[in-house]
Motif scaffolding. Structure first.
Motif, mmCIF file in Angstrom:
data_model
loop_
_atom_site.group_PDB
_atom_site.id
_atom_site.type_symbol
_atom_site.label_atom_id
_atom_site.label_comp_id
_atom_site.label_asym_id
_atom_site.label_seq_id
_atom_site.Cartn_x
_atom_site.Cartn_y
_atom_site.Cartn_z
ATOM 1 N N MET A 135 20.956 30.436 2.354
ATOM 2 C CA MET A 135 19.728 30.929 1.568
ATOM 3 C C MET A 135 18.328 30.348 2.431
ATOM 4 S SD MET A 135 18.136 30.525 -2.072
ATOM 5 C CE MET A 135 17.814 28.964 -1.804
ATOM 6 N N THR A 136 17.724 31.489 2.783
ATOM 7 C CA THR A 136 16.493 31.287 3.469
ATOM 8 C C THR A 136 15.252 30.984 2.503
ATOM 9 O OG1 THR A 136 17.122 32.629 5.195
ATOM 10 C CG2 THR A 136 14.910 32.122 5.199
ATOM 11 N N LEU A 137 14.726 29.908 2.626
ATOM 12 C CA LEU A 137 13.809 29.452 1.634
ATOM 13 C C LEU A 137 12.431 30.255 2.214
ATOM 14 C CD1 LEU A 137 14.292 25.512 1.317
ATOM 15 C CD2 LEU A 137 14.867 27.492 -0.375
ATOM 16 N N PRO A 138 11.496 30.284 1.231
ATOM 17 C CA PRO A 138 10.328 31.185 1.575
ATOM 18 C C PRO A 138 9.243 30.407 2.251
ATOM 19 C CG PRO A 138 10.321 30.794 -0.838
ATOM 20 C CD PRO A 138 11.657 30.526 -0.266
ATOM 21 N N LYS A 139 8.185 30.915 2.683
ATOM 22 C CA LYS A 139 7.275 29.928 3.475
ATOM 23 C C LYS A 139 6.152 29.637 2.372
ATOM 24 C CE LYS A 139 7.987 32.151 8.187
ATOM 25 N NZ LYS A 139 8.875 32.983 7.771
ATOM 26 N N VAL A 140 5.535 28.475 2.490
ATOM 27 C CA VAL A 140 4.479 28.186 1.673
ATOM 28 C C VAL A 140 3.238 27.908 2.198
ATOM 29 C CG1 VAL A 140 4.265 26.547 -0.516
ATOM 30 C CG2 VAL A 140 6.384 27.293 0.104
ATOM 31 N N PHE A 141 2.281 28.207 1.618
ATOM 32 C CA PHE A 141 0.808 27.766 1.949
ATOM 33 C C PHE A 141 0.215 26.782 1.157
ATOM 34 C CE2 PHE A 141 -3.726 28.415 1.891
ATOM 35 C CZ PHE A 141 -4.189 28.299 3.252
ATOM 36 N N VAL A 142 -0.213 25.872 1.427
ATOM 37 C CA VAL A 142 -0.729 24.650 0.573
ATOM 38 C C VAL A 142 -2.123 24.396 0.904
ATOM 39 C CG1 VAL A 142 -0.627 22.363 -0.220
ATOM 40 C CG2 VAL A 142 1.548 23.734 0.384
ATOM 41 N N ASP B 137 18.953 30.924 -6.684
ATOM 42 C CA ASP B 137 20.278 30.951 -6.961
ATOM 43 C C ASP B 137 20.895 29.431 -6.858
ATOM 44 O OD1 ASP B 137 22.795 31.460 -8.153
ATOM 45 O OD2 ASP B 137 23.639 32.648 -6.311
ATOM 46 N N LEU B 138 20.229 28.449 -7.763
ATOM 47 C CA LEU B 138 20.529 27.169 -7.554
ATOM 48 C C LEU B 138 21.067 26.570 -8.743
ATOM 49 C CD1 LEU B 138 17.880 25.752 -5.297
ATOM 50 C CD2 LEU B 138 20.066 26.153 -4.579
ATOM 51 N N PRO B 139 22.060 25.754 -9.102
ATOM 52 C CA PRO B 139 22.230 24.962 -10.391
ATOM 53 C C PRO B 139 21.152 24.285 -10.823
ATOM 54 C CG PRO B 139 23.940 24.431 -8.419
ATOM 55 C CD PRO B 139 22.870 25.130 -7.775
ATOM 56 N N GLY B 140 21.035 24.985 -12.142
ATOM 57 C CA GLY B 140 19.903 24.283 -12.875
ATOM 58 C C GLY B 140 18.548 24.739 -12.901
ATOM 59 N N ALA B 141 18.374 25.837 -11.750
ATOM 60 C CA ALA B 141 16.985 26.434 -11.459
ATOM 61 C C ALA B 141 16.712 27.342 -12.619
ATOM 62 C CB ALA B 141 17.085 27.210 -9.898
ATOM 63 N N ALA B 142 15.309 27.235 -13.189
ATOM 64 C CA ALA B 142 14.834 28.136 -14.063
ATOM 65 C C ALA B 142 14.628 29.677 -13.318
ATOM 66 C CB ALA B 142 13.430 27.519 -14.576
ATOM 67 N N ALA B 143 14.608 30.425 -14.497
ATOM 68 C CA ALA B 143 14.512 31.797 -14.178
ATOM 69 C C ALA B 143 13.209 32.230 -13.875
ATOM 70 C CB ALA B 143 14.840 32.763 -14.954
ATOM 71 N N LEU B 144 12.902 33.037 -12.928
ATOM 72 C CA LEU B 144 11.381 33.416 -12.519
ATOM 73 C C LEU B 144 10.526 33.658 -13.833
ATOM 74 C CD1 LEU B 144 9.329 33.176 -10.234
ATOM 75 C CD2 LEU B 144 10.000 35.425 -9.471
ATOM 76 N N LEU C 35 8.187 21.283 -7.235
ATOM 77 C CA LEU C 35 9.215 21.735 -6.562
ATOM 78 C C LEU C 35 10.304 22.670 -7.583
ATOM 79 C CD1 LEU C 35 10.524 18.640 -4.308
ATOM 80 C CD2 LEU C 35 9.613 20.949 -3.361
ATOM 81 N N ARG C 36 10.177 22.151 -8.609
ATOM 82 C CA ARG C 36 11.156 22.950 -9.717
ATOM 83 C C ARG C 36 10.439 24.273 -9.864
ATOM 84 N NH1 ARG C 36 14.930 19.776 -12.379
ATOM 85 N NH2 ARG C 36 14.899 17.616 -11.500
ATOM 86 N N ILE C 37 9.152 24.308 -9.649
ATOM 87 C CA ILE C 37 8.475 25.675 -10.197
ATOM 88 C C ILE C 37 8.700 26.497 -8.793
ATOM 89 C CG2 ILE C 37 6.415 26.719 -10.120
ATOM 90 C CD1 ILE C 37 5.306 24.320 -11.722
ATOM 91 N N LEU C 38 8.718 26.157 -7.696
ATOM 92 C CA LEU C 38 9.294 26.737 -6.408
ATOM 93 C C LEU C 38 10.489 27.262 -6.605
ATOM 94 C CD1 LEU C 38 6.312 25.672 -5.169
ATOM 95 C CD2 LEU C 38 7.704 25.236 -3.327
ATOM 96 N N ALA C 39 11.309 26.504 -7.136
ATOM 97 C CA ALA C 39 12.863 26.853 -7.086
ATOM 98 C C ALA C 39 13.194 27.859 -8.052
ATOM 99 C CB ALA C 39 13.777 25.568 -7.255
#
Length: 318
Positions: free
Chosen positions: A1-8, A222-229, A214-218
């Motif tokens: 899975m390709t993770l999105p790019k993030v601006f901080v 499709d990861l175990p335990g990740a919240a739905a958007l 990190l949990r909000i980003l995830a």
């Protein structure tokens, strides 16, 4: 899975730097906004791509945001909070609308804080995210922050962008500024509290806070335990370790570690402000339930000796 790019934004700040580093360590490509080439160096050393710019000048970072699908806003300019935030939020939204990082859904994570709530001194009834906020305050800062929180929380309705608000307790650990001044005072022989000694705030270690981001980003991955958007979009989350210490208790414990044996810490009511001179105790049950988030670090006073060693070592290196 390709993770999105993030601006901080605020990527060289005490909170923003740790958030940016934590996101990079989780595997994301991270762009960090800083104001100078000198501050950019620390980002490069942590594999973060520096963006030299100014929140008030969107032309210095707008093109970079168009490469990203997530913006994490950690910066603050208290000299002109409302004006700067308004310009920045407009730029973030425009950039996210133009983002080319498909198929990731665009989202904006906005860093606020627990001082938006009205005073609460009850340990037994901590405030949840829907508790009353400081809507009747005449402080321009509060009015702007509440307005911006509401704007972000409704982005999914107005701009098809998923907005999330993070409300940390007072952040401690590592390079955070809160509470370390008691070590300086102890060595100077005059330990005083900026305001009332009875004031108490919920707190959070910086590493536990980063885990929340990190949990909000995830969310939605499709990861175990990740919240739905859908569980995070348009939502605010408190992050607190659930422990409560008063100003007086913190000042006394920190001073003792520094070898202070003088009078008990005194109050200096001339050094406080309406913004900080109130107790705010919050609940993080929502973050636990929705995000699967948990506190891992011990409380501030439980490991105060570590912060004394940290402060002392950093001071010797200066």
């Amino acid at each position: 899975m390709t993770l999105p790019k993030v601006f901080v934004s605020g990527a060289s700040g005490t909170v923003g730097s740790e958030v940016a580093i934590g996101i990079r360590r989780a595997g994301y490509t991270v762009y960090g906004l800083v104001r100078s080439p000198e501050k950019a160096k620390s980002l490069v050393l942590n594999e973060i791509i520096p963006v030299i710019g100014d929140l008030k000048r969107p032309e210095t970072y707008a093109e970079i945001i168009s490469r990203c699908s997530i913006v994490v806003h950690c910066a603050s300019d208290y000299a002109d909070y409302g004006g700067v935030e308004s310009v920045a939020l407009d730029a973030f939204i425009q950039g996210l609308h133009n983002h080319k990082d498909s198929p990731h859904a665009a989202r904006l994570i906005f860093t606020s804080g627990i001082l938006v709530y009205k005073e609460n001194r009850s340990v037994d009834e901590p405030l949840s995210e829907d508790a009353p906020r400081e809507g009747d305050s005449d402080l321009a800062f509060f009015q702007a922050r509440l307005k911006n929180e509401d704007f972000v929380l409704n982005l999914h309705k107005t701009h098809q962008i998923h907005g999330i608000v993070v409300r940390p307790g007072y952040v401690f650990g590592k390079a955070q500024r809160h509470f370390y001044h008691y070590f300086d005072q102890a060595l100077e022989g005059d330990v005083f509290i900026r305001g009332r000694g009875s004031v108490a705030w919920s707190k959070i270690h910086i590493d536990d806070l980063v885990d929340g981001y990190l949990r909000i980003l995830a969310a939605g991955d499709d990861l175990p335990g990740a919240a739905a958007l859908s569980q995070v979009s348009g939502e605010a989350f408190n992050f607190s370790d659930g422990l409560v210490d008063t100003n007086f208790e913190i000042a006394k414990a920190f001073a003792a570690l520094a070898g202070y044996d003088g009078p008990e810490p005194r109050e200096d009511l001339s050094l406080t402000s309406p913004m900080a001179d109130k107790s705010v105790i919050v609940s993080s049950e929502k973050a636990k339930r929705v995000l699967g988030w948990r506190v891992r670090h011990q409380g501030l006073l439980d490991e105060a000796h570590l912060y004394w060693d940290l402060w002392r070592t950093r001071r010797a290196q200066q």
